[in-house]
Design a protein around this motif. Structure first.
Motif, mmCIF file in Angstrom:
data_model
loop_
_atom_site.group_PDB
_atom_site.id
_atom_site.type_symbol
_atom_site.label_atom_id
_atom_site.label_comp_id
_atom_site.label_asym_id
_atom_site.label_seq_id
_atom_site.Cartn_x
_atom_site.Cartn_y
_atom_site.Cartn_z
ATOM 1 N N THR A 161 0.839 -1.213 0.000
ATOM 2 C CA THR A 161 0.000 0.000 0.000
ATOM 3 C C THR A 161 0.867 1.253 0.000
ATOM 4 N N THR A 217 -9.926 6.671 10.698
ATOM 5 C CA THR A 217 -9.083 6.059 9.671
ATOM 6 C C THR A 217 -8.015 5.146 10.269
ATOM 7 N N THR A 218 -7.472 5.524 11.425
ATOM 8 C CA THR A 218 -6.462 4.671 12.069
ATOM 9 C C THR A 218 -7.089 3.379 12.570
ATOM 10 N N GLY A 248 -7.953 1.286 9.541
ATOM 11 C CA GLY A 248 -6.781 0.748 8.863
ATOM 12 C C GLY A 248 -6.153 -0.417 9.590
ATOM 13 N N THR A 249 -6.189 -0.381 10.934
ATOM 14 C CA THR A 249 -5.543 -1.431 11.728
ATOM 15 C C THR A 249 -6.521 -2.507 12.192
ATOM 16 N N ASP A 255 -7.252 1.771 1.300
ATOM 17 C CA ASP A 255 -6.336 2.084 2.394
ATOM 18 C C ASP A 255 -6.832 3.322 3.134
ATOM 19 N N PRO A 256 -7.283 3.199 4.390
ATOM 20 C CA PRO A 256 -7.812 4.345 5.116
ATOM 21 C C PRO A 256 -6.749 5.290 5.669
ATOM 22 N N ILE A 257 -5.494 4.885 5.682
ATOM 23 C CA ILE A 257 -4.443 5.721 6.273
ATOM 24 C C ILE A 257 -3.922 6.753 5.273
ATOM 25 N N GLY A 293 -8.177 -2.016 4.568
ATOM 26 C CA GLY A 293 -7.179 -1.947 5.625
ATOM 27 C C GLY A 293 -5.852 -1.407 5.159
ATOM 28 N N TYR A 294 -5.055 -1.030 6.129
ATOM 29 C CA TYR A 294 -3.684 -0.553 5.931
ATOM 30 C C TYR A 294 -2.787 -1.775 5.997
#
Length: 527
Positions: free
Chosen positions: A278, A349-350, A353-354, A464-466, A494-495
């Motif tokens: 990513t 977003t964090t 992503g995780t 990718d939300p990050i 996801g990240y």
């Protein structure tokens, strides 16, 4: 009193031509359903060409168990049977001056009882996105943990963030205003009882950015510009030298891809394998990177709202995207105590992503929905956790050192209008973020590799939300360098594709093997 700085002591790829150069219809990437997943017989080891040799460290670091300390720091425990060990090494703050002051670089290793003792490590870097060890914990808990059966993974932290050293060159008020994109939040509650006009936020953010630049330049001189992705590449080489190996296998995750590509550009003959997971838009200017992030993160949030509706315990409701937008807008108006709209986006977003499981995504949905109803306790806790992961002073410093290309303050209102039309939830935040480094000297774009002895492996996540990753931004650089990467697409959420996909872990495991990957150059893993 001024704040202070404390410092501690070529793979020949057996790949097919890209579809655009092939004859006949484009059938798209080959789907991988498990195992080696390329649908072709593996080459025999006796006849296959050999890639650059990877080796286990000859002189390893002094690893000690630190599972509890890492767990306590991040509130997340590695699965049973996974060992988490910590160590550190030193690297000159200025690489071409061996007599220069030394930085301490933290490293964390994950392995299991099944990990071969003589397996070469995979080095993970996340750049300024978040602590690399937090991403490592995500990997150990996700579907990609199967990679540990083949290779240990060593997370290397960004320079300036080691556990014994602190960069504290900004006032707390300036750093808080920067983190909140123009809303001051320290000390005490956010000073935004009502909505701030766009011009007010830009003015506050610009003043704090300029003040922070002056303070850091005064405090860190002559090292204020030595915290960059380009120089972080030299830390990876310091680790290589410390280990006594000829080449490294490097996994650049998110903004860590900038570090990995800088390593490949500066030390091409020391790259054994290069994985970009990513990746961010290496070499792009700050404005283009922000635009890409706004679009990509908006897409990830839209995907989340749509897929969350299919989870039985998801509480976002029938129009989850509207619920997310509602909470962000309430925070922008000052209707949520002590939380800014930027805080909300960073937290959502964090966490997204995780997130590893549907239960994680449902818990996030519950926090968002509760905040929309006026109960902000869960979201406030999430904000506290994620701001510490994403917006520490060393991260802010490095991002500003990495910024290239200037955007005039008079251009920002227009960008806010333009980007918000295209990306209603993320556009304003992305455009305001362009002002964070006001007053900092911009750097030249990092030099890209001119050739690759190892064909890169690109894990291209579409949600990718990050960073809102768009791996296609790297294509021009690959073409100029005369390389054809192996690409694995994944439309999950996801990240890090590797952390979330056992299919991707299979491909990575094969890529790290002694022989190059056989089969198609373009592949796809199921979400």
């Amino acid at each position: 009193m001024r704040p202070r700085l404390i410092l501690g002591a070529g793979l020949t790829a057996a790949i097919l031509l890209l579809a655009g150069c092939a004859t006949g219809p484009d059938t798209g990437p080959t789907a991988i359903t498990g195992g080696k997943g390329d649908g072709n017989p593996a080459q025999s080891s006796s006849s296959a060409p050999q890639g650059p040799v990877l080796a286990a460290p000859r002189n390893d670091l002094g690893w000690t168990d630190c599972a509890k300390a890492v767990s306590d720091r991040f509130g997340m425990t590695a699965p049973a049977g996974t060992s988490i060990e910590c160590a550190s090494f030193t690297s000159p703050i200025t690489p071409d001056q061996q007599s220069a002051e030394l930085l301490t670089i933290d490293a964390v290793r994950a392995r299991t009882a099944a990990t071969p003792k003589d397996a070469p490590p995979l080095v993970l870097t996340t750049g300024t996105d978040m602590p690399a060890q937090r991403a490592l914990l995500m990997l150990t808990a996700g579907d990609g943990k199967s990679i540990l059966a083949r290779n240990p993974v060593v997370a290397v932290e960004m320079r300036g963030t080691d556990s014994r050293s602190t960069i504290d060159c900004m006032t707390m008020l300036d750093s808080s205003t920067i983190v909140n994109n123009g809303i001051a939040g320290y000390p005490g509650p956010l000073r935004a009882p009502a909505a701030l006009a766009t011009a007010q936020r830009i003015d506050r953010l610009a003043k704090s950015g300029s003040s922070a630049a002056d303070s850091c330049n005064d405090t860190l001189t002559p090292n204020q510009v030595n915290f960059t992705s380009v120089l972080a590449a030299s830390d990876l080489d310091a680790l290589r030298v410390r280990w006594g190996v000829d080449r490294l296998a490097v996994l650049g995750l998110g903004e860590g891809a900038d570090v990995a590509l800088s390593f490949a550009a500066q030390y091409p003959d020391r790259v054994g394998r290069l994985i970009l997971d990513t990746p961010t838009s290496f070499g792009s200017n700050t404005r283009d990177r922000a635009s890409t992030a706004a679009t990509g993160v908006q897409r990830a949030l839209t995907t989340y709202a749509s897929r969350c509706a299919q989870i039985a315990q998801c509480s976002l409701g029938g129009n989850g995207l509207a619920t997310i937008a509602s909470v962000v807008n309430k925070a922008a108006k000052g209707d949520i105590p002590d939380i800014s709209d930027t805080n909300v986006l960073t937290a959502i977003t964090t966490a997204l992503g995780t997130a590893i499981s549907d239960a994680d995504r449902a818990a996030l949905a519950a926090a968002i929905s509760a905040a929309d109803r006026g109960d902000t306790k869960a979201l406030t806790t999430l904000v506290s956790t994620t701001t510490g992961l994403r917006d520490s002073q060393p991260q802010l410093l490095s991002r500003c050192n990495n910024s290239s290309g200037t955007v005039g303050l008079d251009q920002v209102p227009g960008l806010i209008t333009e980007w918000t039309k295209q990306n209603p939830i993320t556009g304003t935040n992305a455009a305001l973020s362009l002002v964070r480094c006001n007053g900092w000297a911009t750097s030249q774009p990092a030099k890209a590799p001119t050739s690759y002895t190892t064909a890169p492996l690109v894990l291209a996540g579409t949600n990718d939300p990050i960073n809102g990753s768009d791996a296609s931004t790297l294509n021009a650089g690959f073409t100029e360098a005369g390389t054809a990467p192996i690409s694995v697409s994944w439309d999950g959420l996801g990240y890090s594709v590797l952390a979330h996909s056992s299919c991707a872990a299979d491909v990575v495991g094969d890529y790290l093997g002694a022989t190059p990957l056989s089969g198609p150059a373009e592949r796809a893993c199921p979400s």
